[in-house]
Design a protein around this motif. Structure first.
Motif, PDB file in Angstrom:
ATOM      1  N   PRO A 136      -7.462  -1.151   1.936  1.00  0.00           N
ATOM      2  CA  PRO A 136      -8.552  -2.037   1.519  1.00  0.00           C
ATOM      3  C   PRO A 136      -9.219  -1.494   0.264  1.00  0.00           C
ATOM      4  CG  PRO A 136      -9.195  -0.764   3.448  1.00  0.00           C
ATOM      5  CD  PRO A 136      -7.733  -0.519   3.241  1.00  0.00           C
ATOM      6  N   CYS A 156      -9.315   2.491  -2.158  1.00  0.00           N
ATOM      7  CA  CYS A 156      -8.282   2.579  -3.200  1.00  0.00           C
ATOM      8  C   CYS A 156      -8.658   3.543  -4.315  1.00  0.00           C
ATOM      9  CB  CYS A 156      -8.015   1.199  -3.799  1.00  0.00           C
ATOM     10  SG  CYS A 156      -7.266   0.067  -2.634  1.00  0.00           S
ATOM     11  N   GLY A 199      -7.655  -2.576  -5.899  1.00  0.00           N
ATOM     12  CA  GLY A 199      -7.806  -2.824  -4.469  1.00  0.00           C
ATOM     13  C   GLY A 199      -8.367  -4.200  -4.185  1.00  0.00           C
ATOM     14  N   GLN A 259      -6.356  -6.653  -1.837  1.00  0.00           N
ATOM     15  CA  GLN A 259      -6.896  -6.831  -0.491  1.00  0.00           C
ATOM     16  C   GLN A 259      -6.888  -8.302  -0.105  1.00  0.00           C
ATOM     17  OE1 GLN A 259     -10.624  -4.745   0.731  1.00  0.00           O
ATOM     18  NE2 GLN A 259     -11.396  -6.803   1.188  1.00  0.00           N
ATOM     19  N   TYR A 313      -9.593 -10.087   4.901  1.00  0.00           N
ATOM     20  CA  TYR A 313      -9.632  -8.758   5.511  1.00  0.00           C
ATOM     21  C   TYR A 313     -11.018  -8.499   6.103  1.00  0.00           C
ATOM     22  CZ  TYR A 313     -10.076  -3.680   5.808  1.00  0.00           C
ATOM     23  OH  TYR A 313     -10.333  -2.397   6.248  1.00  0.00           O
ATOM     24  N   THR A 333      -4.669  -3.265   4.828  1.00  0.00           N
ATOM     25  CA  THR A 333      -4.823  -4.706   4.675  1.00  0.00           C
ATOM     26  C   THR A 333      -3.477  -5.377   4.447  1.00  0.00           C
ATOM     27  OG1 THR A 333      -5.819  -6.451   3.285  1.00  0.00           O
ATOM     28  CG2 THR A 333      -5.285  -4.389   2.193  1.00  0.00           C
TER      29      THR A 333
END
Length: 406
Positions: A253, A257, A263, A267, A271, A277
């Motif tokens: 997620p 990152c 990210g 993602q 999520y 994710t």
């Protein structure tokens, strides 16, 4: 499924993505839930996907071939009206398409059409290798889908790598660079897994020591120091011993990152929680970024000389029947989740098979088959997802996928 086999080596030692398994009856878990956990939009989406998968169409796409610079689609339609070939890239949902944005009108009921493989879209040089194709009948307010979509069957390969033959049943899970790497020989293993979390080394903007990688007309940056120390070392040692290594592809997620901006792009928009994710495949920008990661990895780790080591197989995410913790995209019905999961599998497969036509993509599941593996994972079982993957393969075209149990 052409080839479903269990990667038994994953059972031995899974270092960084393991969990304590508690079995419980699927039906008992369902009885404890009085109300549906899914929102109305997802319930309707599930019903529409199931209706699409179960429908019999009179029109058909029979073959799709991605050649070096073009894509060939063969199909046939029947009936009255205006028909056209429609392209469905991964970031579009075939159920939600009302007026297909990318279409080619057809005048012959049996057709074989060849299109440019690479097309300019919103600043991206999009590779139609990633798309699936269907036949539509033109409508006033909504175009009518009159065939199942069909994925790419044949993929042009840049090179021909030899298959790695297994010499024993012994394998090792979660290999890492450490002082015990000589155990590869002592243990007499012939297979292994390695965790490859793409969000730990990939950036949207350059940093010191990064490698630039251009895909789809956009440039991404890879941490060379990370690659050399954490991936190259164990992969090279494995290659020296002709050990077949399967990469477990993971996406963190955004908050975890190395590059939060990357990210946020990868993602999944729904999520909620969990270690990893499901990748976001709802926009062209996200799909291109995700595809770029596979293009880079395959280009680096699928070479004739094994200069950085070799990845022979690709395990898509971790224990997806435990998706609440391991591949989270919110609380989704079975078909909605699997529809996204097979998109992720297909993107990996279509890209890596250009570099290694021996490569296989594996779905990742727990050892629980018809039961829920953990009391907190009450959504679906391994068997339910695998059965549905088989349905997608039968309906939209098969590919070389298998089963990995961790």
């Amino acid at each position: 499924m052409r080839k479903a086999y269990i990667e038994s080596f994953i059972i031995l030692l899974f270092l960084s993505c393991c969990s304590f398994i508690v079995s419980s009856c699927h039906e008992e878990e369902k009885e404890e839930i009085s109300d549906s956990p899914f929102d109305e939009e997802d319930i309707q989406h599930e019903q529409d996907l199931n209706a699409y998968l179960g429908k019999t169409y009179s029109c058909k796409i029979s073959q799709v071939s991605a050649m070096e610079s073009s894509v060939r689609i063969i199909g046939e339609y029947t009936g009255e009206g205006k028909f056209f070939l429609g392209e469905i890239p991964p970031y579009l949902d075939i159920i939600d398409v009302q007026k297909a944005p990318y279409k080619v009108k057809q005048t012959d009921s049996s057709f074989e059409i060849e299109l440019e493989r690479y097309v300019e879209r919103d600043g991206t040089l999009y590779d139609r290798l990633l798309s699936k194709w269907a036949i539509y009948k033109e409508g006033v307010e909504r175009d009518q889908l009159v065939s199942h979509a069909h994925q790419v069957d044949e993929i042009h390969a840049f090179q021909n790598l030899p298959a790695i033959k297994l010499t024993s049943k012994k394998g090792l899970g979660g290999i890492i660079p450490n002082k015990y790497i000589s155990d590869f020989s002592a243990l007499d293993i012939s297979s292994a897994t390695i965790n490859v979390c793409i969000t730990q080394f990939m950036h949207l903007t350059p940093r010191a020591g990064d490698i630039a990688h251009t895909y789809g007309g956009r440039t991404y940056y890879m941490d060379e120091g990370y690659l050399k120390s954490l991936l190259d070392v164990p992969l090279l040692e494995a290659a020296k011993r002709n050990i077949a290594v399967a990469a477990i592809i993971l996406v963190e997620p955004a908050a975890k990152c190395a590059d939060p901006d990357l990210g946020a792009l990868l993602q999944h928009p729904d999520y909620e929680r969990g270690v990893y994710t499901m990748p976001n495949m709802t926009t062209l920008e996200s799909v291109n970024c995700y595809a770029a990661a596979f293009d880079f990895l395959a280009k680096r780790y699928c070479t004739p000389d094994n200069r950085y080591g070799r990845i022979a197989h690709w395990i898509m995410h971790n224990e997806v029947d435990g998706c609440i913790d391991w591949t989270n995209m919110g609380i989704k019905p079975l078909t909605v989740f699997t529809d996204t999961y097979i998109k992720s599998m297909r993107i990996c497969y279509n890209i890596v098979r250009q570099y290694d036509k021996q490569a296989e993509v594996l779905g990742s599941f727990t050892h629980s088959w018809t039961q829920i593996a953990n009391v907190g994972w009450w959504l679906y079982t391994s068997k339910e997802i695998i059965d549905l993957l088989n349905v997608y393969s039968r309906v939209e075209g098969d590919f070389q996928w298998g089963v990995s149990l961790s």
